[in-house]
Design an enzyme around this catalytic site. Structure first.
Site, PDB file in Angstrom:
ATOM      1  N   GLN A  53       0.515   8.730  -3.183  1.00  0.00           N
ATOM      2  CA  GLN A  53       1.665   7.857  -3.430  1.00  0.00           C
ATOM      3  C   GLN A  53       1.676   7.389  -4.884  1.00  0.00           C
ATOM      4  O   GLN A  53       2.722   7.435  -5.551  1.00  0.00           O
ATOM      5  CB  GLN A  53       1.613   6.648  -2.497  1.00  0.00           C
ATOM      6  CG  GLN A  53       1.830   6.968  -1.029  1.00  0.00           C
ATOM      7  CD  GLN A  53       1.662   5.748  -0.156  1.00  0.00           C
ATOM      8  OE1 GLN A  53       1.057   4.741  -0.555  1.00  0.00           O
ATOM      9  NE2 GLN A  53       2.183   5.808   1.062  1.00  0.00           N
ATOM     10  N   THR A  84       3.998   3.831  10.112  1.00  0.00           N
ATOM     11  CA  THR A  84       4.213   3.201   8.818  1.00  0.00           C
ATOM     12  C   THR A  84       5.646   3.466   8.413  1.00  0.00           C
ATOM     13  O   THR A  84       6.221   4.502   8.801  1.00  0.00           O
ATOM     14  CB  THR A  84       3.255   3.757   7.747  1.00  0.00           C
ATOM     15  OG1 THR A  84       3.646   3.285   6.456  1.00  0.00           O
ATOM     16  CG2 THR A  84       3.250   5.266   7.713  1.00  0.00           C
ATOM     17  N   ASN A  85       6.225   2.550   7.649  1.00  0.00           N
ATOM     18  CA  ASN A  85       7.591   2.754   7.163  1.00  0.00           C
ATOM     19  C   ASN A  85       7.641   3.737   6.001  1.00  0.00           C
ATOM     20  O   ASN A  85       8.456   4.658   5.979  1.00  0.00           O
ATOM     21  CB  ASN A  85       8.191   1.415   6.722  1.00  0.00           C
ATOM     22  CG  ASN A  85       8.542   0.500   7.861  1.00  0.00           C
ATOM     23  OD1 ASN A  85       9.632   0.545   8.408  1.00  0.00           O
ATOM     24  ND2 ASN A  85       7.600  -0.351   8.245  1.00  0.00           N
ATOM     25  N   THR A  86       6.760   3.551   5.019  1.00  0.00           N
ATOM     26  CA  THR A  86       6.849   4.318   3.769  1.00  0.00           C
ATOM     27  C   THR A  86       6.827   5.812   4.007  1.00  0.00           C
ATOM     28  O   THR A  86       7.599   6.567   3.395  1.00  0.00           O
ATOM     29  CB  THR A  86       5.702   3.919   2.819  1.00  0.00           C
ATOM     30  OG1 THR A  86       5.858   2.536   2.460  1.00  0.00           O
ATOM     31  CG2 THR A  86       5.713   4.766   1.552  1.00  0.00           C
ATOM     32  N   CYS A 198       7.543  -3.081   6.251  1.00  0.00           N
ATOM     33  CA  CYS A 198       6.205  -2.518   6.062  1.00  0.00           C
ATOM     34  C   CYS A 198       5.407  -2.999   7.257  1.00  0.00           C
ATOM     35  O   CYS A 198       5.460  -4.189   7.597  1.00  0.00           O
ATOM     36  CB  CYS A 198       5.585  -2.987   4.754  1.00  0.00           C
ATOM     37  SG  CYS A 198       3.851  -2.501   4.574  1.00  0.00           S
ATOM     38  N   THR A 199       4.695  -2.124   7.905  1.00  0.00           N
ATOM     39  CA  THR A 199       4.083  -2.480   9.181  1.00  0.00           C
ATOM     40  C   THR A 199       2.943  -3.480   9.043  1.00  0.00           C
ATOM     41  O   THR A 199       2.503  -4.033  10.048  1.00  0.00           O
ATOM     42  CB  THR A 199       3.593  -1.218   9.918  1.00  0.00           C
ATOM     43  OG1 THR A 199       2.814  -0.409   9.034  1.00  0.00           O
ATOM     44  CG2 THR A 199       4.787  -0.400  10.421  1.00  0.00           C
ATOM     45  N   GLU A 200       2.480  -3.739   7.808  1.00  0.00           N
ATOM     46  CA  GLU A 200       1.456  -4.776   7.619  1.00  0.00           C
ATOM     47  C   GLU A 200       2.043  -6.170   7.440  1.00  0.00           C
ATOM     48  O   GLU A 200       1.312  -7.166   7.545  1.00  0.00           O
ATOM     49  CB  GLU A 200       0.573  -4.463   6.397  1.00  0.00           C
ATOM     50  CG  GLU A 200      -0.470  -3.382   6.608  1.00  0.00           C
ATOM     51  CD  GLU A 200       0.107  -1.987   6.451  1.00  0.00           C
ATOM     52  OE1 GLU A 200      -0.529  -1.029   6.913  1.00  0.00           O
ATOM     53  OE2 GLU A 200       1.212  -1.854   5.874  1.00  0.00           O
TER      54      GLU A 200
END
Length: 233
Positions: A53, A84-86, A198-200
């Site tokens: 990334q 995850t979104n990204t 964002c999943t976090e």
């Protein structure tokens, strides 16, 4: 009998652990206390993905994601979830490489927002999710949503907190306050709700941290995954 769900996780494992918990809880609640979800989990070493990334090597990242999707399909997965979104940036390539459905994270989010009668939403996430169009365009084209993102300084702060703190399991009150302020500025721009894209982020803020509804992508995605597992056919 349940289907078998393939989870592509480890990006980061902090949020993947939440997916595992939430999917299993929903299956248990639906079927009874002795039941759990039939899952196959591939967990990346996030350092490898983060390096790709950071380098902007999305071709190599896509290759890695496609390879894992094919492994999970070969192992018996009847549907796939990218936790995850990204990394939905390459969702189309992953879907094209396998013969089972990929449950896209943006769809249950868009459906939940429209079910509330909302049309203008703020989006928080990594810089990749906020600045590239793969996520915003899907929400706009498939769900009719107008998506607002923070300004450049706020995007940098949101991204930094995700990568320097949340993916490392660090949750700080000072960072929660930063997110509250960023969300408030989006509300002042007209956002009727905020997508925790964002999943976090679910580890840091919740419903009491904003004056508008928050839509937790991890929780909504996990719910959709559990519904798929339990659906007939």
């Amino acid at each position: 009998m349940q289907k078998v769900l393939g989870l592509i996780g480890g990006m980061s494992w902090e949020s993947s652990a939440q997916y595992y918990r939430m999917i299993n809880e929903q299956v248990r609640d639906a079927l009874g206390p002795m039941h759990s979800a039939r899952l196959l989990l591939w967990s990346f070493d996030f350092a490898d993905i983060e390096a790709l990334q950071r380098a902007g090597d999305w071709a190599a990242a896509t290759e890695a994601m496609v390879a894992v999707a094919r492994r999970l399909e070969a192992a018996g997965a009847t549907a796939l979830v990218i936790c995850t979104n990204t990394m939905h940036l390459m969702a189309e390539e992953v879907q094209a490489a396998v013969g089972v459905p990929l449950l896209h994270i943006a769809d249950p989010v868009g459906e939940a927002i429209r079910a509330r009668g909302l049309t203008r939403v703020g989006l928080l996430g990594t810089a990749f999710t906020m600045e590239q169009d793969f996520y915003r365009v899907r929400l706009a084209q498939r769900h009719g949503l107008e998506v607002l993102v923070p300004d450049a300084d706020d995007r940098a702060q949101v991204h930094r907190i995700i990568y320097e703190e949340l993916v490392r399991g660090q949750v700080h009150d000072a960072s929660r306050q930063v997110y509250r302020q960023v969300m408030q500025r989006l509300v002042e721009q007209g956002a009727q709700a905020i997508i925790l894209g964002c999943t976090e982020i679910m580890l840091l803020v919740g419903d009491n941290d904003a004056e508008v509804p928050l839509f937790d992508t991890a929780a909504l995605h996990a719910q959709a995954a559990a519904m798929h597992l339990l659906s007939p056919g």
